[in-house]
Design an enzyme around this catalytic site. Sequence first.
Site, short mmCIF file in Angstrom:
data_model
loop_
_atom_site.label_atom_id
_atom_site.label_comp_id
_atom_site.label_asym_id
_atom_site.label_seq_id
_atom_site.Cartn_x
_atom_site.Cartn_y
_atom_site.Cartn_z
N GLY A 14 0.81 -1.29 0.11
CA GLY A 14 0.14 0.06 0.00
C GLY A 14 0.72 1.24 0.00
O GLY A 14 2.03 1.16 0.66
N ARG A 75 0.67 -4.75 -5.19
CA ARG A 75 0.66 -6.07 -4.48
C ARG A 75 1.10 -7.04 -5.64
O ARG A 75 0.40 -7.16 -6.78
CB ARG A 75 -0.42 -6.45 -3.60
CG ARG A 75 -0.67 -4.98 -2.80
CD ARG A 75 -1.79 -5.40 -1.56
NE ARG A 75 -2.24 -4.25 -1.04
CZ ARG A 75 -1.64 -3.51 0.03
NH1 ARG A 75 -0.59 -4.10 0.61
NH2 ARG A 75 -2.26 -2.63 0.72
N ASP A 106 5.51 -4.21 6.03
CA ASP A 106 5.85 -5.51 6.57
C ASP A 106 6.13 -6.65 5.33
O ASP A 106 6.86 -7.35 5.43
CB ASP A 106 5.13 -6.14 7.61
CG ASP A 106 3.91 -6.31 7.53
OD1 ASP A 106 3.18 -5.68 6.53
OD2 ASP A 106 3.23 -6.96 8.29
N THR A 128 4.85 2.72 5.27
CA THR A 128 3.56 2.26 5.50
C THR A 128 2.62 3.14 6.38
O THR A 128 3.55 3.62 7.47
CB THR A 128 3.44 0.94 6.05
OG1 THR A 128 2.27 0.17 6.04
CG2 THR A 128 4.47 0.31 7.09
N ASP A 130 0.62 1.83 8.40
CA ASP A 130 0.30 0.96 9.57
C ASP A 130 1.27 1.14 10.98
O ASP A 130 0.84 0.61 11.70
CB ASP A 130 0.12 -0.26 9.17
CG ASP A 130 -0.88 -0.51 7.96
OD1 ASP A 130 -1.36 0.34 7.71
OD2 ASP A 130 -0.71 -1.87 7.28
N ASP A 132 3.59 -0.92 11.62
CA ASP A 132 3.45 -2.04 12.19
C ASP A 132 5.06 -2.87 11.81
O ASP A 132 4.78 -4.07 11.98
CB ASP A 132 2.44 -3.05 11.38
CG ASP A 132 2.75 -3.18 9.77
OD1 ASP A 132 3.26 -2.29 9.19
OD2 ASP A 132 1.83 -3.94 9.33
N ARG A 174 -4.46 -2.67 9.35
CA ARG A 174 -4.04 -4.35 9.24
C ARG A 174 -4.26 -5.06 10.43
O ARG A 174 -5.22 -4.85 11.14
CB ARG A 174 -2.99 -4.61 8.29
CG ARG A 174 -3.50 -5.72 7.33
CD ARG A 174 -2.08 -6.10 6.56
NE ARG A 174 -2.15 -5.15 5.29
CZ ARG A 174 -2.68 -5.82 4.07
NH1 ARG A 174 -2.75 -7.01 4.02
NH2 ARG A 174 -2.50 -4.77 3.13
N1 LIG Z 1 6.28 -13.56 2.63
C1 LIG Z 1 6.66 -12.93 1.36
N2 LIG Z 1 7.59 -13.36 0.61
C2 LIG Z 1 7.60 -12.70 -0.36
N3 LIG Z 1 7.25 -11.50 -0.81
C3 LIG Z 1 6.42 -11.22 -0.08
C4 LIG Z 1 5.82 -11.72 1.02
N4 LIG Z 1 4.87 -11.04 1.65
C5 LIG Z 1 4.78 -9.78 0.90
N5 LIG Z 1 5.58 -9.77 -0.29
C6 LIG Z 1 5.66 -9.04 -1.45
O1 LIG Z 1 5.27 -7.97 -0.73
C7 LIG Z 1 4.29 -7.17 -1.46
C8 LIG Z 1 3.74 -6.30 -0.60
O2 LIG Z 1 3.30 -6.70 0.59
P1 LIG Z 1 1.79 -6.57 1.19
O3 LIG Z 1 0.56 -6.49 0.25
O4 LIG Z 1 1.80 -7.21 2.59
O5 LIG Z 1 1.86 -4.69 1.80
P2 LIG Z 1 2.98 -4.15 2.66
O6 LIG Z 1 4.47 -3.96 2.08
O7 LIG Z 1 3.11 -4.87 4.08
O8 LIG Z 1 2.38 -2.68 2.62
P3 LIG Z 1 1.13 -2.14 3.51
O9 LIG Z 1 0.75 -3.21 4.71
O10 LIG Z 1 1.35 -0.84 3.83
O11 LIG Z 1 -0.03 -2.09 2.53
C9 LIG Z 1 3.40 -8.36 -1.91
O12 LIG Z 1 2.38 -8.08 -3.00
C10 LIG Z 1 4.38 -9.28 -2.13
O13 LIG Z 1 4.88 -9.04 -3.59
O1 LIG Z 2 -6.95 -1.41 -0.51
P1 LIG Z 2 -5.44 -2.18 -0.43
O2 LIG Z 2 -4.53 -1.42 -0.95
O3 LIG Z 2 -5.36 -3.48 -0.50
O4 LIG Z 2 -5.24 -1.81 1.22
C1 LIG Z 2 -5.71 -1.90 2.25
C2 LIG Z 2 -4.65 -2.17 3.33
O5 LIG Z 2 -3.63 -1.45 3.08
C3 LIG Z 2 -2.96 -0.80 4.58
O6 LIG Z 2 -3.64 0.34 4.45
C4 LIG Z 2 -1.79 -0.36 4.73
O7 LIG Z 2 -1.35 0.26 3.47
C5 LIG Z 2 -3.85 -1.37 5.59
O8 LIG Z 2 -4.01 -0.88 6.47
C6 LIG Z 2 -5.24 -1.93 4.82
O9 LIG Z 2 -5.72 -3.01 5.24
MG LIG Z 3 1.70 -4.36 5.71
#
Ligand SMILES: Nc1ncnc2c1ncn2[C@@H]1O[C@H](COP(=O)(O)OP(=O)(O)OP(=O)(O)O)[C@@H](O)[C@H]1O
Ligand SMILES: O=P(O)(O)OC[C@H]1O[C@](O)(CO)[C@@H](O)[C@@H]1O
Ligand SMILES: [Mg+2]
Length: 323
Positions: A14, A75, A106, A128, A130, A132, A174
């Site tokens: 995100g 994502r 994360d 992020t 979040d 987190d 989240r």
């Molecule tokens: N366990 C994993 N191993 C490899 N790649 C991962 C893994 N988890 C997440 N990713 C990669 O990172 C991308 C982003 O992860 P995620 O959707 O959890 O968002 P984030 O980075 O935590 O950001 P946010 O929570 O702020 O939206 C995923 O779409 C995937 O491509």
């Molecule tokens: O609608 P999207 O882009 O999947 O994102 C929603 C999620 O992304 C976050 O905003 C973090 O970017 C979380 O708090 C929320 O659950």
């Molecule tokens: Mg995250």
Amino acid sequence: MSEVKKIAVLTSGGDSQGMNAALRAVVRSGLYHGLEVYGIQRGYQGLLNNEINKMDLRSVGDIIQRGGTVLQSARCPEFMKLEGQQRGAEILNQHGIDGLVVIGGDGSYQGANKLSKLGIKTMGLPGTIDNDISFTDYTIGFDTAVGVVVDAVNKLRDTMSSHARSSIVEVMGRHCGDIALHAGLASGAETILVPEVPYDMGEIADRMKENFEKGKRHSIVIVAEGVGRGEDVAHALKERHASIDARVTVLGHIQRGGAPTPFDRNLASRLGDFAVRSLIQGESDKGCGIINGELVLTDIDKVVNTKKDFDMDMYELALRLSQ
Ligand SMILES: Nc1ncnc2c1ncn2[C@@H]1O[C@H](COP(=O)(O)OP(=O)(O)OP(=O)(O)O)[C@@H](O)[C@H]1O
Ligand SMILES: O=P(O)(O)OC[C@H]1O[C@](O)(CO)[C@@H](O)[C@@H]1O
Ligand SMILES: [Mg+2]
């Protein structure tokens, strides 16, 4: 003498306010130190699609104040699999990239950790809303997102008071209650529901009814999405006491938009520059963070395997002050 000559940067997961400021810092710090800097579009998805372009000073002009990310984000389910990660590493090697800065949450850190295990030198920047990510007090975007929530609650308070209603505000985060906690304390919320702390809906409804009977004119309940839906909370409150007039607001993606606060811009600028300087100094496979105002590096493997502490003192303070 540094062996790092070419670095790449991507934004993933995100988006968050301040990602652009972080990007600007990575690019400009890299160029300042004589590196070639490449921008990868749309996170790991763009990496797998080979969407990699050289950045210059002007590529990051006029963005420090903008929300979103000029590199765009994504994502990428394909990257969750070993084959995807191996292909990503191969593409980076083909481009001769000897340092990758991943700006994301994360999940994005998990991806960076996987790449580092495949021999790519990585640095994680916590981008992020979040908050987190462990081993950093704040993530880039969190401060702005909290501001958005507080601003919304201020407005809700006006109309809720006029009608003696209860406002149930569902916020993002989240599995982490930090947005709810920080926005709840700052907006004087009566109740803050977070996934880290158990609660009793019956008690909350009883207290709310009593407070209205004692003359309170409104009631604010902040619900972290990790707890459940605001609608379900409103339903449970009304089921216990039909007199409670609970109205739900889901703030949703508004929380991820808008200009980053000065705090987020400065955090992003400091961390972005720190990531580049650390790579040049031979560090890799680290998460960059700020703890008590100090920039710190932590093994990214440790970061992704450690759950962030929840600030119980702050939570209890919010409860005490909301009597
Ligand atoms: N366990 C994993 N191993 C490899 N790649 C991962 C893994 N988890 C997440 N990713 C990669 O990172 C991308 C982003 O992860 P995620 O959707 O959890 O968002 P984030 O980075 O935590 O950001 P946010 O929570 O702020 O939206 C995923 O779409 C995937 O491509
Ligand atoms: O609608 P999207 O882009 O999947 O994102 C929603 C999620 O992304 C976050 O905003 C973090 O970017 C979380 O708090 C929320 O659950
Ligand atoms: Mg995250």
